[in-house]
Scaffold this motif. Sequence first.
Motif, short mmCIF file in Angstrom:
data_model
loop_
_atom_site.label_atom_id
_atom_site.label_comp_id
_atom_site.label_asym_id
_atom_site.label_seq_id
_atom_site.Cartn_x
_atom_site.Cartn_y
_atom_site.Cartn_z
N GLN A 141 0.85 -1.19 0.00
CA GLN A 141 0.00 0.00 0.00
C GLN A 141 0.89 1.25 0.00
OE1 GLN A 141 -3.50 -0.52 2.74
NE2 GLN A 141 -2.42 -2.42 3.22
N PRO A 142 0.44 2.34 -0.63
CA PRO A 142 1.29 3.54 -0.75
C PRO A 142 1.65 4.13 0.61
CG PRO A 142 -0.71 3.75 -2.09
CD PRO A 142 -0.85 2.51 -1.27
N GLY A 143 2.93 4.15 0.93
CA GLY A 143 3.41 4.70 2.19
C GLY A 143 4.27 3.71 2.94
N PHE A 144 4.68 4.10 4.16
CA PHE A 144 5.56 3.22 4.93
C PHE A 144 4.85 2.60 6.12
CE2 PHE A 144 6.15 7.21 7.27
CZ PHE A 144 6.09 6.77 8.58
N ALA A 145 5.37 1.48 6.55
CA ALA A 145 4.97 0.82 7.79
C ALA A 145 6.22 0.12 8.30
CB ALA A 145 3.85 -0.19 7.55
N ASN A 146 6.61 0.37 9.55
CA ASN A 146 7.83 -0.24 10.05
C ASN A 146 7.69 -0.68 11.50
OD1 ASN A 146 8.61 2.07 11.76
ND2 ASN A 146 9.07 3.10 9.85
N VAL A 147 8.61 -1.53 11.89
CA VAL A 147 8.71 -2.01 13.26
C VAL A 147 10.14 -1.79 13.73
CG1 VAL A 147 6.85 -3.71 13.06
CG2 VAL A 147 9.20 -4.37 12.49
N GLY B 144 3.34 -1.54 3.69
CA GLY B 144 3.57 -0.38 2.83
C GLY B 144 4.39 -0.75 1.62
N ASN B 145 4.66 0.25 0.76
CA ASN B 145 5.41 -0.03 -0.46
C ASN B 145 6.87 0.38 -0.35
OD1 ASN B 145 5.05 2.73 -0.54
ND2 ASN B 145 4.41 2.80 -2.67
N ILE B 146 7.35 0.63 0.84
CA ILE B 146 8.75 1.00 1.07
C ILE B 146 9.38 -0.11 1.90
CG2 ILE B 146 10.28 2.67 2.16
CD1 ILE B 146 8.01 4.74 1.71
#
Length: 190
Positions: free
Chosen positions: A109-115, A135-137
């Motif tokens: 999905q467009p954008g970031f998601a991190n842990v 996300g897509n990063i």
Amino acid sequence: MPRLRRMAPVVPVVLIVSLALAACGGDTASPSARGVVESSDPSPSAGASTAASDLSAIACATDDPADVGELTGAWAGDDNGVYYIRQVGDCVWWFGTELRDVEPGVTGQPGFANVATGRVDGTNIVVEWADVPMGNILNGGGLTLAYDQEADRLEITERRGDGEPFGATLFVRIEPDASPNATPIASSSP
């Protein structure tokens, strides 16, 4: 022959895990970003000898799972992200994302998601982070953050790793009085 067939699926799994472990890490510094110190040292996860200490933060969750450390809460990053931080003792974990309309089960999905996971050392927090495919990063690396208790904010002071630099440099608490033990008020509607 039947014994050989039962072991056949194990070989690809061992090979994949071995390759994944060998691929983690690097010793090139990230490009400079917004005046943050860039380290030529690799992230702690880069060497096989540090793998046990990197994962030691996981054990903190079992020490006192009800513990609510000072950093626990929701934080807004200057990268438009919201970071949900949990602190237990000197261990921290976070989930951060800029995604607002999340489609469950959809990757890229467009954008970031991190842990991230790491340890508190005085007023410094040292973490290793990785983007997740929500996300897509897809990047990762290491960060050192300084906690300003008076201003109730976190600021990145060092970035480590060879990927793209981490997007945020400053985090401010969104809900300083939020507690993970809070419960929603019961609705009077049926």
